[in-house]
Scaffold this motif. Structure first.
Motif, PDB file in Angstrom:
ATOM      1  N   VAL A   7      10.833   8.155  -6.336  1.00 47.50           N
ATOM      2  CA  VAL A   7      10.319   7.195  -5.354  1.00 47.50           C
ATOM      3  C   VAL A   7      11.510   6.498  -4.710  1.00 47.50           C
ATOM      4  O   VAL A   7      12.251   5.771  -5.372  1.00 47.50           O
ATOM      5  CB  VAL A   7       9.370   6.163  -6.002  1.00 47.50           C
ATOM      6  N   HIS A   8      11.698   6.748  -3.419  1.00 47.68           N
ATOM      7  CA  HIS A   8      12.835   6.173  -2.692  1.00 47.68           C
ATOM      8  C   HIS A   8      12.394   5.167  -1.640  1.00 47.68           C
ATOM      9  O   HIS A   8      13.208   4.748  -0.813  1.00 47.68           O
ATOM     10  CB  HIS A   8      13.660   7.294  -2.050  1.00 47.68           C
ATOM     11  N   ALA A   9      11.127   4.779  -1.665  1.00 46.51           N
ATOM     12  CA  ALA A   9      10.613   3.786  -0.717  1.00 46.51           C
ATOM     13  C   ALA A   9      11.211   2.421  -1.051  1.00 46.51           C
ATOM     14  O   ALA A   9      11.413   2.085  -2.217  1.00 46.51           O
ATOM     15  CB  ALA A   9       9.094   3.742  -0.789  1.00 46.51           C
ATOM     16  N   LEU A  10      11.479   1.654  -0.015  1.00 48.86           N
ATOM     17  CA  LEU A  10      12.061   0.325  -0.189  1.00 48.86           C
ATOM     18  C   LEU A  10      10.977  -0.750  -0.166  1.00 48.86           C
ATOM     19  O   LEU A  10      10.008  -0.656   0.586  1.00 48.86           O
ATOM     20  CB  LEU A  10      13.062   0.043   0.932  1.00 48.86           C
ATOM     21  N   ASP A  11      11.165  -1.783  -0.986  1.00 48.82           N
ATOM     22  CA  ASP A  11      10.264  -2.929  -0.953  1.00 48.82           C
ATOM     23  C   ASP A  11      10.751  -3.900   0.130  1.00 48.82           C
ATOM     24  O   ASP A  11      11.726  -3.624   0.851  1.00 48.82           O
ATOM     25  CB  ASP A  11      10.169  -3.591  -2.327  1.00 48.82           C
ATOM     26  N   LEU A  12      10.089  -5.045   0.246  1.00 47.58           N
ATOM     27  CA  LEU A  12      10.453  -6.008   1.287  1.00 47.58           C
ATOM     28  C   LEU A  12      11.920  -6.421   1.207  1.00 47.58           C
ATOM     29  O   LEU A  12      12.618  -6.452   2.220  1.00 47.58           O
ATOM     30  CB  LEU A  12       9.560  -7.252   1.191  1.00 47.58           C
TER      31      LEU A  12
ATOM     32  N   ILE B 148      15.672   7.411   8.446  1.00 45.60           N
ATOM     33  CA  ILE B 148      14.324   6.886   8.693  1.00 45.60           C
ATOM     34  C   ILE B 148      13.731   6.473   7.350  1.00 45.60           C
ATOM     35  O   ILE B 148      13.756   7.238   6.386  1.00 45.60           O
ATOM     36  CB  ILE B 148      13.455   7.938   9.395  1.00 45.60           C
ATOM     37  N   LYS B 149      13.203   5.258   7.310  1.00 47.48           N
ATOM     38  CA  LYS B 149      12.599   4.712   6.093  1.00 47.48           C
ATOM     39  C   LYS B 149      11.240   4.099   6.429  1.00 47.48           C
ATOM     40  O   LYS B 149      10.986   3.702   7.563  1.00 47.48           O
ATOM     41  CB  LYS B 149      13.490   3.602   5.491  1.00 47.48           C
ATOM     42  N   SER B 150      10.405   4.004   5.428  1.00 54.68           N
ATOM     43  CA  SER B 150       9.163   3.220   5.477  1.00 54.68           C
ATOM     44  C   SER B 150       8.227   3.550   6.629  1.00 54.68           C
ATOM     45  O   SER B 150       7.589   2.672   7.198  1.00 54.68           O
ATOM     46  CB  SER B 150       9.482   1.718   5.493  1.00 54.68           C
ATOM     47  N   MET B 151       8.104   4.827   6.961  1.00 52.82           N
ATOM     48  CA  MET B 151       7.111   5.240   7.961  1.00 52.82           C
ATOM     49  C   MET B 151       5.728   5.117   7.312  1.00 52.82           C
ATOM     50  O   MET B 151       5.482   5.692   6.252  1.00 52.82           O
ATOM     51  CB  MET B 151       7.347   6.688   8.377  1.00 52.82           C
ATOM     52  N   ARG B 152       4.849   4.374   7.954  1.00 52.36           N
ATOM     53  CA  ARG B 152       3.503   4.196   7.409  1.00 52.36           C
ATOM     54  C   ARG B 152       2.540   3.880   8.538  1.00 52.36           C
ATOM     55  O   ARG B 152       2.843   3.075   9.425  1.00 52.36           O
ATOM     56  CB  ARG B 152       3.508   3.043   6.395  1.00 52.36           C
ATOM     57  N   THR B 153       1.376   4.496   8.485  1.00 55.98           N
ATOM     58  CA  THR B 153       0.282   4.200   9.403  1.00 55.98           C
ATOM     59  C   THR B 153      -0.811   3.491   8.622  1.00 55.98           C
ATOM     60  O   THR B 153      -1.182   3.936   7.529  1.00 55.98           O
ATOM     61  CB  THR B 153      -0.270   5.497  10.033  1.00 55.98           C
ATOM     62  N   ALA B 154      -1.331   2.400   9.151  1.00 55.76           N
ATOM     63  CA  ALA B 154      -2.441   1.686   8.518  1.00 55.76           C
ATOM     64  C   ALA B 154      -3.662   2.600   8.488  1.00 55.76           C
ATOM     65  O   ALA B 154      -3.911   3.352   9.446  1.00 55.76           O
ATOM     66  CB  ALA B 154      -2.737   0.404   9.276  1.00 55.76           C
TER      67      ALA B 154
ATOM     68  N   GLU C  90       0.840  -1.203   0.000  1.00 52.50           N
ATOM     69  CA  GLU C  90       0.000   0.000   0.000  1.00 52.50           C
ATOM     70  C   GLU C  90       0.877   1.255   0.000  1.00 52.50           C
ATOM     71  O   GLU C  90       0.620   2.213  -0.728  1.00 52.50           O
ATOM     72  CB  GLU C  90      -0.905  -0.028   1.227  1.00 52.50           C
ATOM     73  N   HIS C  91       1.926   1.232   0.812  1.00 52.98           N
ATOM     74  CA  HIS C  91       2.874   2.349   0.900  1.00 52.98           C
ATOM     75  C   HIS C  91       3.538   2.592  -0.462  1.00 52.98           C
ATOM     76  O   HIS C  91       3.565   3.722  -0.959  1.00 52.98           O
ATOM     77  CB  HIS C  91       3.909   2.027   1.975  1.00 52.98           C
ATOM     78  N   LEU C  92       4.053   1.530  -1.062  1.00 53.89           N
ATOM     79  CA  LEU C  92       4.699   1.658  -2.376  1.00 53.89           C
ATOM     80  C   LEU C  92       3.719   2.149  -3.436  1.00 53.89           C
ATOM     81  O   LEU C  92       4.071   2.992  -4.276  1.00 53.89           O
ATOM     82  CB  LEU C  92       5.321   0.328  -2.796  1.00 53.89           C
ATOM     83  N   ASN C  93       2.501   1.630  -3.406  1.00 54.92           N
ATOM     84  CA  ASN C  93       1.490   2.065  -4.377  1.00 54.92           C
ATOM     85  C   ASN C  93       1.220   3.562  -4.251  1.00 54.92           C
ATOM     86  O   ASN C  93       1.118   4.275  -5.261  1.00 54.92           O
ATOM     87  CB  ASN C  93       0.187   1.284  -4.204  1.00 54.92           C
ATOM     88  N   ASP C  94       1.096   4.060  -3.017  1.00 52.02           N
ATOM     89  CA  ASP C  94       0.883   5.497  -2.807  1.00 52.02           C
ATOM     90  C   ASP C  94       2.070   6.313  -3.288  1.00 52.02           C
ATOM     91  O   ASP C  94       1.906   7.369  -3.897  1.00 52.02           O
ATOM     92  CB  ASP C  94       0.623   5.799  -1.328  1.00 52.02           C
ATOM     93  N   MET C  95       3.284   5.842  -2.996  1.00 56.33           N
ATOM     94  CA  MET C  95       4.476   6.586  -3.418  1.00 56.33           C
ATOM     95  C   MET C  95       4.547   6.658  -4.939  1.00 56.33           C
ATOM     96  O   MET C  95       4.833   7.712  -5.505  1.00 56.33           O
ATOM     97  CB  MET C  95       5.762   5.945  -2.869  1.00 56.33           C
TER      98      MET C  95
END
Length: 163
Positions: A45-50, A85-91, A31-36
């Motif tokens: 887009v600098h978000a990391l996947d699993l 800090i990476k991958s900050m996300r709130t459900a 969900e985080h990656l999709n939004d980014m």
């Protein structure tokens, strides 16, 4: 019309060092990656996947409300005294309930305990990222130059904090 459901936080919230193997975290990170990807051009887009998060220099934390995943965040060590800090996300059901603040405070505490002297981050410059920028500012992060190989980018805001 989209209906959203807010979760009610329990008193037994728990932050755990996560192994990134559970389906709940895979879904939240997707969900985080999709939004980014929907918000930023691909080169910004600098978000990391699993797999990107499963590195020895990264600590990945999840905040659980009972059996419900409420949020996540990670620290990526850049050197002995500097972490990102990476991958900050709130459900979604937990937005605007202080989850991001709890996770960010935990990341700051973990970094301090590990001897980190400076925490930095990259976030977006678009309106979508305004809540994140406000949160980081509230915790004392200030705008800075790009770090650790990042380049100036009109779609990115770089922030740092000495701890």
């Amino acid at each position: 019309m989209r209906l959203t459901m807010k979760a009610t936080m329990k008193a037994t919230m728990k932050i755990t060092l996560d192994d990134l193997k559970g389906p709940e975290i895979a879904a939240l990170l997707q969900e985080h990656l999709n939004d980014m990807r929907a918000t930023s051009p691909p080169e910004s887009v600098h978000a990391l996947d699993l797999d990107g998060l499963r590195q020895p220099n990264i600590h990945f934390w999840t905040l659980w409300d009972g059996n419900n995943l409420a949020g996540c965040g990670a620290l990526k060590w850049l050197d002995a005294e500097h972490a990102e800090i990476k991958s900050m996300r709130t459900a979604a059901p937990y937005k605007q309930q202080g989850i991001a603040s709890k996770i960010l405070q935990h990341l700051i505490n973990d970094a301090k305990t590990a001897g980190v002297k400076r925490l930095s981050l990259e976030t977006g410059s678009m309106d979508f990222f305004n809540p994140a920028r406000l949160l980081y500012s509230k915790f004392g992060f200030e705008i800075c130059d790009p770090f650790d190989g990042y380049q100036l980018d009109p779609n990115s805001v770089f922030m740092t904090k000495k701890i």
